[in-house]
Design a protein around this motif. Structure first.
Motif, PDB file in Angstrom:
ATOM      1  N   GLU A 128       0.554  -1.334   0.081  1.00 36.68           N
ATOM      2  CA  GLU A 128      -0.078  -0.248  -0.122  1.00 36.68           C
ATOM      3  C   GLU A 128       0.432   1.133  -0.069  1.00 36.68           C
ATOM      4  OE1 GLU A 128      -3.308   0.071  -0.279  1.00 36.68           O
ATOM      5  OE2 GLU A 128      -3.195  -2.819  -0.025  1.00 36.68           O
ATOM      6  N   LYS A 129       2.050   1.127   0.289  1.00 35.57           N
ATOM      7  CA  LYS A 129       3.025   1.953  -0.155  1.00 35.57           C
ATOM      8  C   LYS A 129       3.220   3.429   0.845  1.00 35.57           C
ATOM      9  CE  LYS A 129       2.712   2.480  -5.510  1.00 35.57           C
ATOM     10  NZ  LYS A 129       2.289   3.138  -6.262  1.00 35.57           N
ATOM     11  N   GLY A 130       2.357   2.517   2.081  1.00 37.46           N
ATOM     12  CA  GLY A 130       2.608   3.609   3.704  1.00 37.46           C
ATOM     13  C   GLY A 130       4.384   3.222   4.284  1.00 37.46           C
ATOM     14  N   LEU A 131       5.057   2.165   3.412  1.00 38.28           N
ATOM     15  CA  LEU A 131       7.087   1.913   3.653  1.00 38.28           C
ATOM     16  C   LEU A 131       7.716   1.910   2.158  1.00 38.28           C
ATOM     17  CD1 LEU A 131       7.012   0.449   7.464  1.00 38.28           C
ATOM     18  CD2 LEU A 131       7.544   2.725   6.810  1.00 38.28           C
ATOM     19  N   PRO A 132       8.604   2.041   2.235  1.00 43.65           N
ATOM     20  CA  PRO A 132       9.495   1.566   0.966  1.00 43.65           C
ATOM     21  C   PRO A 132       9.775   0.811   1.499  1.00 43.65           C
ATOM     22  CG  PRO A 132      10.183   3.306   2.474  1.00 43.65           C
ATOM     23  CD  PRO A 132       9.139   3.123   2.843  1.00 43.65           C
ATOM     24  N   ILE A 133      10.324  -0.534   0.470  1.00 40.70           N
ATOM     25  CA  ILE A 133      10.617  -1.891   0.766  1.00 40.70           C
ATOM     26  C   ILE A 133      11.890  -1.585   1.475  1.00 40.70           C
ATOM     27  CG2 ILE A 133      11.569  -2.287  -1.672  1.00 40.70           C
ATOM     28  CD1 ILE A 133      10.950  -4.928  -1.285  1.00 40.70           C
ATOM     29  N   SER A 134      12.665  -0.372   0.906  1.00 41.46           N
ATOM     30  CA  SER A 134      13.627  -0.235   1.214  1.00 41.46           C
ATOM     31  C   SER A 134      14.230  -0.031   2.198  1.00 41.46           C
ATOM     32  CB  SER A 134      14.430   1.070   0.728  1.00 41.46           C
ATOM     33  OG  SER A 134      13.713   2.276   0.763  1.00 41.46           O
ATOM     34  N   THR A 135      13.013  -0.473   3.414  1.00 35.56           N
ATOM     35  CA  THR A 135      13.183  -0.401   4.884  1.00 35.56           C
ATOM     36  C   THR A 135      14.167  -1.274   5.052  1.00 35.56           C
ATOM     37  OG1 THR A 135      10.663   0.592   4.950  1.00 35.56           O
ATOM     38  CG2 THR A 135      11.747  -0.210   6.686  1.00 35.56           C
ATOM     39  N   LEU A 136      13.917  -3.016   4.496  1.00 31.84           N
ATOM     40  CA  LEU A 136      14.694  -3.796   4.564  1.00 31.84           C
ATOM     41  C   LEU A 136      16.522  -4.148   4.000  1.00 31.84           C
ATOM     42  CD1 LEU A 136      11.939  -6.539   3.018  1.00 31.84           C
ATOM     43  CD2 LEU A 136      12.391  -5.869   5.862  1.00 31.84           C
TER      44      LEU A 136
ATOM     45  N   GLY B 147       5.161  -1.936  -8.722  1.00 30.02           N
ATOM     46  CA  GLY B 147       5.019  -1.037  -7.657  1.00 30.02           C
ATOM     47  C   GLY B 147       6.949  -0.602  -6.593  1.00 30.02           C
ATOM     48  N   VAL B 148       6.382  -1.947  -5.776  1.00 32.06           N
ATOM     49  CA  VAL B 148       7.164  -1.806  -4.596  1.00 32.06           C
ATOM     50  C   VAL B 148       8.578  -2.116  -5.240  1.00 32.06           C
ATOM     51  CG1 VAL B 148       7.700  -3.445  -2.516  1.00 32.06           C
ATOM     52  CG2 VAL B 148       4.830  -3.579  -3.243  1.00 32.06           C
ATOM     53  N   PHE B 149       8.782  -2.886  -6.158  1.00 37.06           N
ATOM     54  CA  PHE B 149      10.302  -2.880  -6.644  1.00 37.06           C
ATOM     55  C   PHE B 149      10.985  -1.533  -6.825  1.00 37.06           C
ATOM     56  CE2 PHE B 149       8.652  -6.875  -5.430  1.00 37.06           C
ATOM     57  CZ  PHE B 149       9.770  -7.719  -4.341  1.00 37.06           C
ATOM     58  N   GLU B 150       9.654  -0.837  -8.112  1.00 39.62           N
ATOM     59  CA  GLU B 150      10.230  -0.234  -8.558  1.00 39.62           C
ATOM     60  C   GLU B 150      10.936   1.190  -8.303  1.00 39.62           C
ATOM     61  OE1 GLU B 150       6.736   1.133 -11.135  1.00 39.62           O
ATOM     62  OE2 GLU B 150       6.410  -0.401 -12.847  1.00 39.62           O
ATOM     63  N   LYS B 151      10.228   1.135  -6.748  1.00 39.68           N
ATOM     64  CA  LYS B 151      10.400   2.140  -5.959  1.00 39.68           C
ATOM     65  C   LYS B 151      12.461   2.586  -5.592  1.00 39.68           C
ATOM     66  CE  LYS B 151       6.742   4.018  -3.918  1.00 39.68           C
ATOM     67  NZ  LYS B 151       6.527   5.043  -1.855  1.00 39.68           N
TER      68      LYS B 151
ATOM     69  N   ARG C 105       6.939 -13.562 -11.623  1.00 37.61           N
ATOM     70  CA  ARG C 105       6.994 -12.629 -11.067  1.00 37.61           C
ATOM     71  C   ARG C 105       7.580 -12.471 -10.487  1.00 37.61           C
ATOM     72  NH1 ARG C 105       1.000 -10.642  -7.910  1.00 37.61           N
ATOM     73  NH2 ARG C 105      -0.833 -11.677  -9.579  1.00 37.61           N
ATOM     74  N   VAL C 106       9.009 -13.199 -10.494  1.00 37.56           N
ATOM     75  CA  VAL C 106      10.323 -13.567  -9.545  1.00 37.56           C
ATOM     76  C   VAL C 106      10.732 -12.636 -10.690  1.00 37.56           C
ATOM     77  CG1 VAL C 106      12.263 -14.601  -9.172  1.00 37.56           C
ATOM     78  CG2 VAL C 106      10.169 -15.043  -7.760  1.00 37.56           C
ATOM     79  N   LYS C 107      10.740 -13.228 -12.190  1.00 34.02           N
ATOM     80  CA  LYS C 107      11.715 -12.935 -13.476  1.00 34.02           C
ATOM     81  C   LYS C 107      10.948 -11.389 -13.760  1.00 34.02           C
ATOM     82  CE  LYS C 107      11.423 -17.579 -15.787  1.00 34.02           C
ATOM     83  NZ  LYS C 107      11.135 -18.013 -16.493  1.00 34.02           N
ATOM     84  N   ILE C 108      10.032 -10.594 -13.708  1.00 37.93           N
ATOM     85  CA  ILE C 108       9.440  -9.418 -13.244  1.00 37.93           C
ATOM     86  C   ILE C 108      10.126  -8.814 -12.712  1.00 37.93           C
ATOM     87  CG2 ILE C 108       7.920  -7.983 -13.475  1.00 37.93           C
ATOM     88  CD1 ILE C 108       5.529 -10.048 -14.637  1.00 37.93           C
ATOM     89  N   VAL C 109      10.320  -8.894 -11.350  1.00 37.89           N
ATOM     90  CA  VAL C 109      11.226  -8.090 -11.168  1.00 37.89           C
ATOM     91  C   VAL C 109      12.113  -8.328 -10.537  1.00 37.89           C
ATOM     92  CG1 VAL C 109      11.357  -8.384  -8.025  1.00 37.89           C
ATOM     93  CG2 VAL C 109       9.274  -8.556  -8.796  1.00 37.89           C
ATOM     94  N   GLU C 110      13.028  -9.435 -11.121  1.00 41.39           N
ATOM     95  CA  GLU C 110      14.057  -9.005 -11.410  1.00 41.39           C
ATOM     96  C   GLU C 110      14.822  -8.364 -12.434  1.00 41.39           C
ATOM     97  OE1 GLU C 110      18.219 -12.170 -12.716  1.00 41.39           O
ATOM     98  OE2 GLU C 110      15.989 -12.992 -12.707  1.00 41.39           O
ATOM     99  N   LYS C 111      13.919  -7.974 -13.426  1.00 45.81           N
ATOM    100  CA  LYS C 111      14.384  -7.133 -14.365  1.00 45.81           C
ATOM    101  C   LYS C 111      14.049  -6.219 -14.022  1.00 45.81           C
ATOM    102  CE  LYS C 111      12.336 -10.351 -18.524  1.00 45.81           C
ATOM    103  NZ  LYS C 111      11.623 -10.505 -19.819  1.00 45.81           N
ATOM    104  N   LEU C 112      13.097  -5.756 -13.402  1.00 46.83           N
ATOM    105  CA  LEU C 112      12.753  -4.221 -12.977  1.00 46.83           C
ATOM    106  C   LEU C 112      14.132  -3.965 -11.750  1.00 46.83           C
ATOM    107  CD1 LEU C 112       9.631  -4.385 -11.395  1.00 46.83           C
ATOM    108  CD2 LEU C 112      10.132  -2.726 -12.998  1.00 46.83           C
TER     109      LEU C 112
END
Length: 807
Positions: free
Chosen positions: A704-712, A746-750, A792-799
């Motif tokens: 929901e974009k409340g936090l970016p995944i870069s928190t990890l 959108g989670v990984f595009e950030k 979806r892992v392939k798509i995320v890897e391309k991103l």
């Protein structure tokens, strides 16, 4: 005739003719042998004797047989000699190879001995042979060679083997993680309320002495925390017992520390020059405050920043000068990349200044040029964030207020500002409420310049106003007609006033033909193609801001920008907005708060509001009405996390409530980020159920974009233990299995374009390959889920590798 045909007597000597004939036959035989052997060198070709006899006679046949037998013997002899030579050479080669191998082994042994002698000599020179401790030498650490000694450490090898064994165990638990993240969750908000005392787990200690939840690090500074407010809260006894040193600022700074000069004088904290005995030294110079001195004395950092800003301005100016419909996509993409590598505030200020310089001039800006610039702002407003359009709108409204106070018919700056506002409304950047307020402001003065500005708005967006709010337009028409009838005779006879009234009547009757030179073809064309420039999943957020809010933004704040402070409308406060006290809650709820160690009134209020609310919106509004200050507000997040982890089964109510606070103000986003980091440090102290709850909450906030995944990014992927590995895998499974692919992307595009997150992106890619894709083949998982995860892992890897590929 008979005498001629009679046979010659054998004893009779041959004539010369017969001798020459035999010689010719012999010559032919030799010639035949020569050419036959020449065509096949190295081979003996046997000539058929019968054929030779027929051609050359019986004597030639005998000669040919003898010749063939001799040559056959020679060929066999030659072949045997060649085989003997080859055998001899082969034996010599094998012997030579053995000698070479012996020599090479001897050289390797000598090289190893020489290397050992070199190592001992270097150890003696570096004094490593006298070390009693087994720790890594500082010289190795400085040179980045400490990992070499770790490889040779038996204890490290043992730990590596144990880690591998744990990873095998974790891989076997992949199916369990998948079930945890895909199981149906429940929605009630009173699970804790209905639980008995024995069912509630008190694994976290909320006592006053416990500081497990405190972000103690002094490096963590929230922008909204002010030292003055903290001191005031200490005087009033309102300081939270989550930790007295949380977000504590340094007591002194370099500027406040008195520094003595060469002549013995020193400057106090007020900027006064004092002598050794402490008396004030009077000088002819006036007192300059420290802030003014810092502004006047620009250091190297200021110069670097000014150079950076100048370079940024040149880049943006070059892009905006080339702006056109044909290259709109490429220019917006380049500007978005600049947003990724520069401060958003700097980008907003620079773009706003450049656009206003290009459009707000003493002459009317070309309509096509103005629309293309507004289209650029609209695209950035949708793709980058609403703060882009909000900042530009606030600047234009300020310009409107400035030029409105000093109207000049010949100066067209106010006209350009009005047309810009009209086109911003045309592209749905803000609601019709603001444009009607601007029309009311212009109608109050009602002189020649203001009538001209009203005409600009009506000609550009009059029919849009009629469509969005016809009642407000009707009231506006009545007011303008009344003002025109009460105006002076000179103004009544003004052509602009008459023209304005004709346009009002045409708009009221929805008659386009009555408006001269009315053409919205290009405007409608741009509104159609704007969808191709906005990324999938984004849209133009319409701002519902009033004129008063924009003009008083410096005093009250910007409530429309996430993370900005806002004092609110004091005149709208009612006696109902009072603090709720524990006495307003039931005794059962207060007892539950006590069992959960909510040992302050603030925590009890927050806990009781959360547990007694009808839904997350009700809880959000009641928590805001508590009017908590500074550090007390942070306890909202801590209580939400505590309640979420203490539930018997995961409840998405808490994640939705946390998401609402993240959207409301950036300080809550920072607080939850620091709280999560503290949880990650003590992840082993939590149960498997609590870890699963925390993973689901984070998955919701990331999606929901409340936090970016870069928190990890604080997780050390190279030193993962079993607990952290399962925690991360559950989070990623929750994101990858989301029903909407665009949301998942959108989670990984950030994090796909930041240079600072390059290592984090690589770590994510390796984690997805080793702990997700490899497990899919070995586990008993349905084909549908397996295909979805692999795709979806392939798509995320391309991103994640998109920027590297582009470079």
């Amino acid at each position: 005739m008979s005498a001629k045909k009679a046979k010659r007597s054998p004893n009779k000597p041959k004539t010369r003719k017969e001798i020459r004939k035999e010689q010719r036959k012999t010559k032919k035989i030799r010639r035949l042998e020569y050419y036959t052997n020449r065509k096949k060198p190295g081979q003996f070709v046997r000539i058929n004797p019968q054929m030779a006899a027929e051609i050359y006679g019986e004597d030639a046949t005998k000669t040919l047989k003898e010749s063939n037998q001799g040559k056959l013997k020679n060929q066999v002899k030659t072949k045997m000699e060649a085989e003997n030579v080859r055998d001899k050479e082969k034996k010599q080669q094998i012997k030579l190879q053995k000698d070479m191998n012996k020599q090479r082994n001897k050289q390797l042994v000598e090289a190893n001995l020489e290397e050992d002698r070199t190592i001992r000599r270097l150890e003696k020179q570096l004094k490593l042979n006298k070390r009693k401790s087994k720790s890594v030498p500082a010289s190795f650490s400085r040179d980045g060679l400490d990992y070499l000694l770790e490889v040779c450490d038996p204890e490290n090898l043992k730990n590596t083997a144990l880690a591998e064994q744990q990873l095998v165990e974790v891989n076997n638990e992949f199916e369990e993680d998948l079930v945890l993240m895909t199981e149906n969750t429940k929605n009630p908000t009173d699970d804790l309320l209905n639980s008995s005392e024995d069912e509630i787990e008190d694994e976290e200690d909320f006592s006053e002495s416990d500081t497990a939840e405190i972000p103690v690090s002094k490096k963590r500074k929230i922008e909204e925390i002010d030292e003055i407010d903290r001191k005031k809260s200490q005087k009033n006894g309102e300081e939270s017992d989550w930790g007295e040193e949380s977000f504590e600022e340094e007591e002194t700074s370099e500027e406040e520390t008195p520094q003595e000069t060469n002549d013995g004088t020193w400057e106090d904290i007020y900027g006064r020059l004092r002598s050794k005995d402490g008396s004030v030294v009077t000088t002819g110079q006036n007192y300059v405050p420290p802030a003014a001195r810092m502004a006047s004395e620009s250091g190297p950092e200021d110069k670097i920043r000014s150079q950076k800003m100048e370079r940024l301005k040149r880049q943006l100016k070059g892009l905006i000068n080339r702006l056109a419909e044909s290259n709109m996509h490429s220019i917006t993409t380049q500007i978005e990349e600049l947003y990724m590598s520069n401060s958003r505030n700097d980008m907003n200020n620079t773009i706003t200044n450049l656009v206003t310089e290009a459009l707000v001039a003493n002459i009317l800006a070309p309509e096509r040029l103005l629309m293309e610039h507004i289209l650029l702002i609209t695209i950035l407003h949708a793709n980058v964030g609403t703060e882009v359009g909000a900042h530009f709108l606030q600047t234009i409204v300020k310009l409107f207020d400035e030029h409105l106070k000093s109207p000049n018919v010949e100066n067209k700056k106010l006209d350009n500002v009005i047309i810009i506002l009209a086109q911003l409304y045309n592209f749905k950047l803000f609601d019709s409420k603001l444009i009607y307020e601007i029309l009311d402001t212009l109608a109050e003065n009602f002189d020649e310049k203001h009538v001209e500005c009203i005409l600009h708005i009506l000609r550009n967006v009059g029919f849009n106003l009629r469509k969005d709010n016809p009642i407000a337009l009707k009231n506006l028409i009545l007011r303008l007609q009344k003002r025109a009838s009460n105006a002076s005779d000179e103004l009544k006879d003004n052509s602009r006033v008459k023209f304005m009234l004709d346009i009002l009547l045409a708009i009221k009757n929805n008659n386009v033909s009555k408006i001269p030179n009315y053409d919205t073809t290009y405007s409608e064309h741009l509104k159609k193609i704007i969808k191709g420039f906005i990324r999938k999943g984004n849209y133009v957020t319409q701002l519902n801001i009033s004129l008063e809010d924009l003009l008083k933004a410096e005093e009250k704040g910007k409530w429309w920008v996430v993370g900005s402070a806002w004092v609110g409308n004091s005149e709208n406060k009612t006696p109902e907005a009072v603090k709720e006290t524990p006495n307003t809650f039931s005794q059962k709820l207060l007892e539950l708060a006590t069992r959960q160690r909510m040992n302050t009134d603030t925590r009890k209020n927050i806990f009781c509001v959360i547990m007694s609310a009808e839904d997350y919106l009700d809880a959000f509004e009641k928590l805001l009405r508590l009017s908590l200050k500074n550090q007390q507000e942070r306890e909202i997040i801590h209580v939400i996390l505590h309640c979420c982890l203490q539930e018997k089964t995961y409840n998405p109510y808490y994640a939705t409530l946390a998401q609402k606070f993240c959207e409301y103000d950036r300080k809550f986003q920072m607080t939850i980020k620091y709280s999560i980091w503290d949880k990650l440090k003590a992840l082993k102290d939590h149960s498997a159920k609590q870890i699963s709850h925390l993973a689901k909450l984070l998955s919701h906030l990331f999606v929901e974009k409340g936090l970016p995944i870069s928190t990890l990014k604080v997780v050390q992927f190279s030193e993962l233990d079993k607990v952290t590995l399962r925690f991360l895998r559950q989070i990623l499974l929750g994101i990858l299995l989301h029903e909407d692919l665009d949301v998942c992307k959108g989670v990984f595009e950030k994090v796909a374009y930041s240079d600072k997150l390059k290592m984090f992106r690589e770590s994510l890619r390796l984690f997805l390959h080793h702990f997700l894709l490899k497990n899919l083949e070995s586990q008993n998982i349905g084909n549908e889920k397996r295909e979805v995860l692999q795709h979806r892992v392939k798509i995320v890897e391309k991103l994640l590798i998109g920027k590297e590929i582009r470079l």
